[in-house]
Design a protein around this motif. Structure first.
Motif, mmCIF file in Angstrom:
data_model
loop_
_atom_site.group_PDB
_atom_site.id
_atom_site.type_symbol
_atom_site.label_atom_id
_atom_site.label_comp_id
_atom_site.label_asym_id
_atom_site.label_seq_id
_atom_site.Cartn_x
_atom_site.Cartn_y
_atom_site.Cartn_z
ATOM 1 N N ALA A 28 0.702 -1.139 -0.019
ATOM 2 C CA ALA A 28 0.074 -0.247 -0.121
ATOM 3 C C ALA A 28 0.764 1.394 -0.027
ATOM 4 N N VAL A 29 2.144 1.176 0.673
ATOM 5 C CA VAL A 29 2.850 2.285 0.564
ATOM 6 C C VAL A 29 3.490 2.622 -0.658
ATOM 7 N N CYS A 30 3.767 1.641 -1.547
ATOM 8 C CA CYS A 30 4.323 1.566 -2.930
ATOM 9 C C CYS A 30 3.186 2.276 -3.641
ATOM 10 N N ALA A 31 2.149 1.820 -3.431
ATOM 11 C CA ALA A 31 1.037 2.308 -4.418
ATOM 12 C C ALA A 31 0.710 3.705 -4.250
ATOM 13 N N GLN A 32 0.826 4.239 -2.748
ATOM 14 C CA GLN A 32 0.522 5.475 -2.398
ATOM 15 C C GLN A 32 1.572 6.371 -3.000
ATOM 16 N N THR A 33 2.902 6.000 -3.189
ATOM 17 C CA THR A 33 3.849 6.977 -3.894
ATOM 18 C C THR A 33 3.542 7.481 -5.274
ATOM 19 N N PRO A 34 3.069 8.754 -5.369
ATOM 20 C CA PRO A 34 2.624 9.054 -6.543
ATOM 21 C C PRO A 34 3.717 9.736 -7.449
ATOM 22 N N LEU A 35 3.681 9.683 -8.792
ATOM 23 C CA LEU A 35 4.584 10.180 -9.629
ATOM 24 C C LEU A 35 4.602 11.733 -9.497
ATOM 25 N N ALA A 36 5.812 12.157 -9.401
ATOM 26 C CA ALA A 36 5.629 13.821 -9.408
ATOM 27 C C ALA A 36 5.752 14.356 -10.858
ATOM 28 N N ASP A 37 5.188 15.538 -11.123
ATOM 29 C CA ASP A 37 5.331 16.279 -12.160
ATOM 30 C C ASP A 37 6.419 16.978 -12.385
ATOM 31 N N GLY A 38 7.158 16.852 -13.542
ATOM 32 C CA GLY A 38 8.353 17.779 -13.649
ATOM 33 C C GLY A 38 8.686 18.094 -15.207
ATOM 34 N N GLN A 39 9.662 18.811 -15.622
ATOM 35 C CA GLN A 39 10.010 19.013 -16.805
ATOM 36 C C GLN A 39 11.436 19.017 -17.067
ATOM 37 N N VAL A 40 11.835 18.119 -18.284
ATOM 38 C CA VAL A 40 13.329 18.040 -18.442
ATOM 39 C C VAL A 40 13.960 19.295 -18.883
ATOM 40 N N ILE A 41 14.870 19.532 -18.116
ATOM 41 C CA ILE A 41 15.800 20.677 -18.538
ATOM 42 C C ILE A 41 17.098 20.301 -19.372
ATOM 43 N N LYS A 42 17.763 19.161 -19.076
ATOM 44 C CA LYS A 42 18.848 18.729 -19.662
ATOM 45 C C LYS A 42 18.941 17.347 -19.294
ATOM 46 N N ILE A 43 19.797 16.631 -20.261
ATOM 47 C CA ILE A 43 20.128 15.311 -20.016
ATOM 48 C C ILE A 43 21.626 14.930 -20.130
#
Ligand SMILES: [Cu+2]
Length: 107
Positions: A28-43
């Motif tokens: 349940a803990v794993c399932a609750q970890t939400p994906l965060a929103d972001g934007q790629v700046i550099k790779i």
């Protein structure tokens, strides 16, 4: 069943239910970890690193949005995105290093 074996049975059942609930709690803990929103700046494929601009991540005491470098858990993940892409990512801390364990393009 006599009284002794009934008690043993209950003890075993109790232990089983306890381990079951621990297991379910963990997932349940794993399932609750939400994906965060972001934007790629550099790779930086050679270093296996990605710079992501993201909002607050309270679980890491990042109380405000920021742009920062993450290590890619698997450098191959970096092939799927490019600078400017909006992404959903799973941030983690591996051996003290901020690491992304999952990246997907935001729709
Ligand atoms: Cu950050």
């Amino acid at each position: 069943m006599n009284r002794v074996s009934l008690t043993r049975y209950r003890t075993k059942l109790g232990a089983f239910l306890l381990s079951l609930s621990l297991l379910m709690g963990a997932s349940a803990v794993c399932a609750q970890t939400p994906l965060a929103d972001g934007q790629v700046i550099k790779i930086d494929p050679a270093a296996g690193k990605i710079t992501i601009k993201h909002g607050p991540l309270k679980q890491f005491s990042m109380d405000e949005g920021m742009t920062m470098v993450y290590r890619a858990a698997d450098p191959a993940m970096l092939n799927a995105v490019k600078p400017g892409d909006r992404i959903k990512f799973a941030p983690d801390r591996v051996n003290g290093q901020f690491t992304v364990t999952k990246i997907e393009k935001a729709k």
